[in-house]
Every structure is written in C-alpha cells, then in structure tokens.
Write an enzyme that holds these catalytic residues in place. Sequence first.
Site, mmCIF file in Angstrom:
data_model
loop_
_atom_site.group_PDB
_atom_site.id
_atom_site.type_symbol
_atom_site.label_atom_id
_atom_site.label_comp_id
_atom_site.label_asym_id
_atom_site.label_seq_id
_atom_site.Cartn_x
_atom_site.Cartn_y
_atom_site.Cartn_z
ATOM 1 N N LYS A 58 0.936 -1.490 0.142
ATOM 2 C CA LYS A 58 -0.275 -0.052 -0.544
ATOM 3 C C LYS A 58 0.587 1.195 0.111
ATOM 4 O O LYS A 58 0.636 2.315 -0.729
ATOM 5 C CB LYS A 58 -0.925 -0.087 1.340
ATOM 6 C CG LYS A 58 -2.073 -1.340 0.821
ATOM 7 C CD LYS A 58 -2.668 -1.441 2.398
ATOM 8 C CE LYS A 58 -3.322 -2.660 1.961
ATOM 9 N NZ LYS A 58 -4.674 -2.972 3.470
ATOM 10 N N GLN A 102 -4.440 -2.007 9.742
ATOM 11 C CA GLN A 102 -4.243 -3.367 8.705
ATOM 12 C C GLN A 102 -5.073 -4.229 10.298
ATOM 13 O O GLN A 102 -4.626 -4.495 11.336
ATOM 14 C CB GLN A 102 -3.112 -3.323 9.121
ATOM 15 C CG GLN A 102 -2.401 -4.945 8.100
ATOM 16 C CD GLN A 102 -3.197 -4.730 6.939
ATOM 17 O OE1 GLN A 102 -3.264 -3.631 6.148
ATOM 18 N NE2 GLN A 102 -3.888 -5.796 6.584
ATOM 19 N N ASP A 125 -11.062 2.457 4.079
ATOM 20 C CA ASP A 125 -11.471 1.554 4.033
ATOM 21 C C ASP A 125 -13.153 0.515 3.755
ATOM 22 O O ASP A 125 -12.759 -0.530 3.662
ATOM 23 C CB ASP A 125 -10.994 0.480 4.984
ATOM 24 C CG ASP A 125 -9.296 -0.662 4.444
ATOM 25 O OD1 ASP A 125 -9.542 -1.380 3.478
ATOM 26 O OD2 ASP A 125 -8.858 -1.497 5.445
#
Length: 300
Positions: A58, A102, A125
């Site tokens: 990412k 994460q 997200d």
Amino acid sequence: MDFYTNMQILDGKQASIFYQEQLAAESREFETITGKKPHLAAVLVGNSGPSETYVAAKMETCRKVGFQSSLIRFEPSITENELLLEIDKLNQDPDLHGFIVQLPLPAHIDVNKVIERIDPAKDVDGFHPVNLGKMAKGLPAFASATPWGIIKLMEYYNIETEGKHVVVLGRSQIVGLPMSLLLSRNSRPGNATVTVCHSKSRNLTDMARQADILVAALGIPEFVKKEMVKEGAVVIDVGLSRVPDETRKSGYRLVGDVAFDEVAPICSAITPVPGGVGPMTITALMQNTMVAARQQTGII
C-alpha cells in the site's frame, strides 16, 4: 467446449496500472491546487509477516500515484484504550486525509470498537457502519476496498452484470455483504440478482452452479471445485491462502478459494491468484483516499 477456448483472465495488475495512471494525474492536479499531496496513513499493530507485506504494498502504491504516506507502528502489547486514543489523534489531524488500521489486530483488542472509532470521512477502507449504511441506501460513501476493487475490475473488462444472477460465497462485512449491495444497486456495474451463501447455506453446490457470476470469498483454500461452477460463468476469486508445497523454495504456494486449474477451463472469465483481486483492492483504497482528499479540501 470450443466456446470457452476464449476464456479471459481478469488481470488485476493490468487494470490497476490503468486506474493508477488516472490517479497519478489527479494527484498532480490536487497538489497544484492545494500545495499538498493526498495523504494516506496505515496503522500497523505488531509485526505479522502478511500484514507487513500488505502495508508495504500500500505504501509503495502511494509512492507510484504521488500520494504522501505514513506508516504508524505500535507494539502488539498496546492496550485497546491506547490504540483508540491514537485513532482520535489521526481523526483530528488536518493534514491526513484517510487512514486504515491493518487487520487482524491482537486478540485483546476489539476490532469493532477500533473500526467504529475511525472518522467515517477518513475511513477509506470503507469498514465503518456509517459508510456501510450509506452504501446500503445508495448514498455517497466509501465502499469497502475489496468489493469496490472488484467493481472497478468488472468495469475495466466490461463484465455485464445487469440481469445476471450473482452468487456471493461469504457474508462478511468486509467483502460478502458490501459486494452483494454494490452488485444489486441500480448502477453499472450492478442491477444483478444477488444470492448470498454462507456456512449455514444448504445445497451450496447447487446454488453456486446457478451463478452467471460467482464471487468466492469464504477464505477456504480451493473450496470451489469444477462441479460448483456453471459452464461459461465469470468467477471472481477473493481468497488468498498459503498451502504447503515442497516443490517451492519457500515451502508454500499461494492459492485462492477456487481450484483454479480445474475451474478455469469451463469459465468465460476468471481472476488469477495472486494478481487478480489483490491489486485492485489496493487501487480502490487509493481511489477512496483521493475522494477523501477532495472532499476535505472542497475540491469536488
């Protein structure tokens, strides 16, 4: 079987290059107007190998498209309350447009509390209940990155969804549920008839075999076999697992939820693993970050 000799591989890497070139141009324009780059941060708790790999990918994509990126690390011993307070700081940082935490997190931290603490305006997200609820109502929202990446992959390859029967294997709030919402909405891609199957579904093989488009998101290595797939179906494989393989130097190989070698020959199109959904998930995350940056600076 001659019809399927033109089976198409839905290459997520190729599609990602296309979308990332667009993002790079948008990023340059944004920086020219604001004097700043779109800024994405990733919060990493602990040192899990797969998580390290995902976050590094990412951060590298941020570099490619001209975004600013920040990696914020915490020891696995961080308490839940300490992590929530750190999220509060990120929510209030005016120079940060979006951030992700994460997953997975250590067992002593409630994942739902963490997700719900993130400002929905910075939830790139797409996991926050506010974003999920808005998406369900067809309102502007950040869609979960993996389902949104699949939508953009279908768009890139002109996969027709209108009037098609889509079967989604898996009902998670990260993939299965938002995938079903996106494909059933009045849009393109969309306007599909969607069936969501899960571990309690009966006659799973029969239901899967009815699908014009089959989305496998169960997290079970090579679960989908040939007998579960209708000839000519489009198969989207969301899974990514390591299975032992003594012939590989690493001692393992990466596979999806679909037994690719036996399913691919009967498909009209299929995503590979790796190189299918994965790259598009990261690209979708970047697209969400670009939108967040525009919204927060008034450049719509």
